[in-house]
Design an enzyme around this catalytic site. Structure first.
Site, mmCIF file in Angstrom:
data_model
loop_
_atom_site.group_PDB
_atom_site.id
_atom_site.type_symbol
_atom_site.label_atom_id
_atom_site.label_comp_id
_atom_site.label_asym_id
_atom_site.label_seq_id
_atom_site.Cartn_x
_atom_site.Cartn_y
_atom_site.Cartn_z
ATOM 1 N N HIS A 27 0.821 -1.209 0.000
ATOM 2 C CA HIS A 27 0.000 0.000 0.000
ATOM 3 C C HIS A 27 0.858 1.265 0.000
ATOM 4 O O HIS A 27 1.381 1.646 1.051
ATOM 5 C CB HIS A 27 -0.914 -0.009 1.222
ATOM 6 C CG HIS A 27 -1.813 -1.200 1.266
ATOM 7 N ND1 HIS A 27 -1.383 -2.438 1.693
ATOM 8 C CD2 HIS A 27 -3.117 -1.356 0.920
ATOM 9 C CE1 HIS A 27 -2.382 -3.301 1.607
ATOM 10 N NE2 HIS A 27 -3.447 -2.671 1.139
ATOM 11 N N HIS A 262 -4.486 3.159 -3.036
ATOM 12 C CA HIS A 262 -4.548 2.413 -1.776
ATOM 13 C C HIS A 262 -3.705 1.137 -1.801
ATOM 14 O O HIS A 262 -2.784 0.981 -1.005
ATOM 15 C CB HIS A 262 -5.999 2.070 -1.421
ATOM 16 C CG HIS A 262 -6.127 1.062 -0.330
ATOM 17 N ND1 HIS A 262 -6.179 1.406 0.999
ATOM 18 C CD2 HIS A 262 -6.159 -0.289 -0.356
ATOM 19 C CE1 HIS A 262 -6.248 0.311 1.730
ATOM 20 N NE2 HIS A 262 -6.236 -0.737 0.923
ATOM 21 N N GLU A 410 -17.257 -6.381 24.753
ATOM 22 C CA GLU A 410 -16.348 -7.534 24.786
ATOM 23 C C GLU A 410 -15.174 -7.394 23.816
ATOM 24 O O GLU A 410 -14.045 -7.782 24.123
ATOM 25 C CB GLU A 410 -17.101 -8.835 24.468
ATOM 26 C CG GLU A 410 -18.006 -9.331 25.587
ATOM 27 C CD GLU A 410 -19.389 -8.692 25.553
ATOM 28 O OE1 GLU A 410 -19.621 -7.798 24.708
ATOM 29 O OE2 GLU A 410 -20.245 -9.080 26.369
ATOM 30 N N HIS A 472 -27.532 -18.154 24.779
ATOM 31 C CA HIS A 472 -26.577 -18.031 25.881
ATOM 32 C C HIS A 472 -25.833 -19.329 26.189
ATOM 33 O O HIS A 472 -25.057 -19.380 27.131
ATOM 34 C CB HIS A 472 -27.300 -17.551 27.147
ATOM 35 C CG HIS A 472 -27.599 -16.077 27.129
ATOM 36 N ND1 HIS A 472 -28.270 -15.475 26.096
ATOM 37 C CD2 HIS A 472 -27.290 -15.086 28.004
ATOM 38 C CE1 HIS A 472 -28.377 -14.182 26.336
ATOM 39 N NE2 HIS A 472 -27.787 -13.913 27.486
#
Ligand code: TPP
Ligand code: MG
Length: 661
Positions: A27, A262, A410, A472
């Site tokens: 890049h 890019h 998380e 869960h």
């Protein structure tokens, strides 16, 4: 910009684009656009000493936009981190010191492995948190041992990734004033203009997080960049973001400002054109003007003096604060300085609690002996049982507290733990429901890749969660984490095994997860130190070879333990093997493994309330498994275990089937 700065910046630009060209991949766009920002930061601000790259009080620099690695490598070359011109010529080649994305532990001066966008920002928040905490712990009115900044250079992509939102929101809440983001704002990503998919007002967004926000309108204006960094440093109670407007591929006349700059080499003609446009007279590739080298070397001498001052301060600290100095040494020791296993206390527990409760007991023993433990949960401390009693809460107002509150974040939590571990001086643990390890996985993978000692306390580890139901109840999470190279998964069956799991987590290189039960589990005779080998014979009924081997982990060990007795009454000699950690067991020598799982015994039954994936290497073609290969169900835990076949009767029945066959 003065001539010298311009020359140095163009040196960085052309080293980078020529490295990309030589590799024929990489890049070039980011280095061309962001070189002035990187150079201004490194030359005027970054406190560091390449002669001592691990100096604890160095400023940290993270290239969160890891695809711009050529920029970092050019900087590391010019700032004497040991990368040679040949290393730059070998950019992206097999086994080179200049791999496609920056890799921690591989290239000196790379603070963090980056590439998965957004992670670097959360790593930076973790590092800044570590700095704040250690400063509160060790600094004295007359001596500041810990006093450094964390800088993160990132692009549009890192801000689009959700993890940056989690991390930035928490950094704002915690007021981490020594965290400074440099935003390479070029309004381009791979598919084109950010108009396509990113129209938010980044400044307003960060102001809303409680950050100090600045805009530098011209990414080539090094004076303005320096001014902004100075202003950011002066704001002590808020993290800072400096949006720097840049042009991707700056100077390359046909590609600048477009996505074409890019991800592909510029091509020789375009490099030539860029050299013309930027007034770079050297045709020679990988050229570093002598005056640039001299200029940077001079700068480095000054930086080395700053470090020497710090060393003197450390010596004064040793003299004036001997107890704290002793602690400093303990905290900065990579191993443990106490022998946790000396004496019986570490292995002594009462009752038959859930292993999450056992873990709480172990943690509260350990944190008295391992003072540099720091950690917390994603708003689940009461359920995950992860509070260190008497150690206080970390907050903007109380930076000396060791209990962290990540909020319900998380992904950022895990990446921050990487940042804390990478910072040095601390052992981080983080906690949540096991099923939500899926929200943490990208950072867990990086913990393993970077071999960082991050401890993952993952509770509610099976359908034993009960009524909360399939969303869960972890099923494939054990297999998933076990499949990460270098990641240790433990699933202890009682308090003593939980202690063993903690011991492994604290002493192994690399991350460890503890999968812990929500429900109570009986203490089993014979557990303990043997679990440090990963898997071991918990119960045997004959001295010779067993008729059948029963393997289980965690909550299911109790079933095989009981099944051994029932089978004995039927004249069958069974062996119960607790498989607390497959990874640790795999590391044992062949004779030990053979002693636990003799090859000749083909009747093997594995019992684990999770996906069967991964067990077949232990049970072989002739073995059987009691597992759960569907999503769970909502209902009382006891009923669910029965429903899925996790009963002593069923274990016995399956074991007998295996023998008859
Ligand atoms: C998590 C993640 N998703 C996707 C990618 C692939 N990728 C690499 S760079 C990039 C675009 C990044 O845009 P930006 O951050 O603005 O960098 P710039 O193109 O301006 O250098 C993408 C999608 C990645 N590296 N990480
Ligand atoms: Mg961009």
């Amino acid at each position: 910009m003065n001539n010298m700065d311009e020359l140095a910046i163009n040196t960085i630009r052309f080293l980078s684009v020529e490295a990309v060209q030589a590799a024929n991949s990489g890049h070039p766009g980011l280095p061309l656009g962001a070189a002035p920002a990187a150079y201004t930061l490194w030359s005027e601000f970054l406190n560091m000493n390449p002669a001592d790259p691990k100096w604890p009080d160095r400023d940290r620099f993270i290239l969160s936009a890891g695809h711009g690695s050529a920029l970092l490598y050019s900087m590391l070359h010019l700032f004497n981190y040991g990368l040679t011109i040949d290393d730059l010529k070998n950019f992206r080649q097999f086994n080179s010191l200049t791999p496609g994305h920056p890799e921690y532990g591989h290239t000196t001066g790379v603070e963090v492995t980056t590439g998965p966008l957004g992670q670097g920002i959360a790593d930076g928040v973790g590092m800044a948190l570590a700095e704040r905490y250690l400063a509160a712990k060790f600094n004295k009115p007359d001596i500041k041992l810990v006093d450094h900044y964390t800088y993160v250079l990132h692009g549009d992509g890192c801000l689009m990734e959700g993890i940056s939102a989690e991390a930035a929101s928490l950094a704002g809440t915690l007021g981490l004033g020594k965290l400074i983001l440099l935003y390479d704002s070029n309004e381009i990503t791979i598919e084109g203009s950010t108009q396509i998919a990113f129209r938010e007002h980044v400044g307003d967004r960060f102001r809303a997080y409680g950050w100090h926000v600045q805009l530098v309108k011209d990414g080539n204006d090094t004076a303005a960049i320096a001014e902004a960094i100075r202003a950011a440093k002066s704001v002590a109670d808020k993290p800072s973001i400096i949006e720097i407007k840049t042009v991707i591929g700056y100077g390359a006349p046909h590609k600048q400002g477009t996505a074409a700059a890019h991800g592909e080499p510029l091509g020789d003609d375009e490099i030539k054109a860029a050299k013309n446009a930027l007034g770079w007279p050297y045709e020679e590739k990988f050229h570093v003007p002598g005056e640039v080298r001299e200029h940077i070397d001079q700068m480095l001498r000054k930086k080395a003096e700053a470090q020497a001052e710090w060393q003197k301060a450390l010596a004064r600290y040793e003299r004036d604060y001997p107890d704290d100095f002793n602690q400093w040494k303990i905290w900065n020791n990579e191993g443990l300085t106490t022998d946790l296993l000396a004496g019986e206390d570490f292995w002594t527990y009462e009752g038959s609690p859930a292993t999450r409760v056992s873990s709480e007991q172990v943690l509260n023993k350990v944190c008295k002996l391992v003072p540099n433990l720091i950690g917390g949960a994603a708003d689940l401390a009461p359920s995950t049982k992860t509070v260190m009693k008497g150690r206080g809460d970390f907050s903007a107002e109380t930076p000396e507290g060791s209990n962290l509150h990540f909020g319900i974040r998380e992904h950022a939590m895990s990446a921050m733990a990487n940042g804390i571990a990478l910072h040095g001086g601390l052992i981080p643990y983080v906690a949540g429901f096991f099923v939500f390890s899926d929200y943490m996985k990208p950072a867990m993978r990086l913990s393993a890749m970077m071999k960082q000692r991050v401890i993952y306390i993952m509770t509610h580890d099976s359908v034993g969660v009960g009524e909360d139901g399939p969303t869960h109840q972890p099923i494939e999470q054990l297999a998933s984490l076990r499949s990460i190279p270098g990641f240790t998964v433990t699933r202890p069956c009682d308090s003593r095994e939980t202690a063993a799991a903690w011991y492994l987590a604290l002493t192994r290189k690399g991350p460890t997860a503890l999968a812990l039960s929500r429900q109570n589990l009986a203490a089993l005779p014979g557990t303990g130190k043997a679990a440090l080998k990963g898997a071991y014979i918990l119960k045997d009924t004959s001295d010779g070879e067993p008729d059948v081997i029963l393997l289980a982990s965690g909550s299911e060990v109790d079933l095989i333990y009981k099944a051994v007795d029932v089978l004995k009454d039927k004249g069958i000699y069974a062996r119960a093997v607790s498989v607390m950690s497959m990874e640790v067991f795999e590391e044992q020598d062949d004779s030990y493994k053979e002693s636990v799982l003799p090859r000749r015994v083909r009747a093997r039954l594995a019992v684990e309330a999770a996906s069967s994936f991964g067990w077949h290497k232990y049970i072989g073609l002739d073995g059987g498994i009691i597992s759960i290969d569907t999503f769970g169900m909502s209902g009382p835990a006891n009923l669910l275990f029965k429903q899925y076949g996790f009963t002593v009767e069923h274990v016995v029945e399956k074991a007998m089937e295996l023998i008859i066959n």
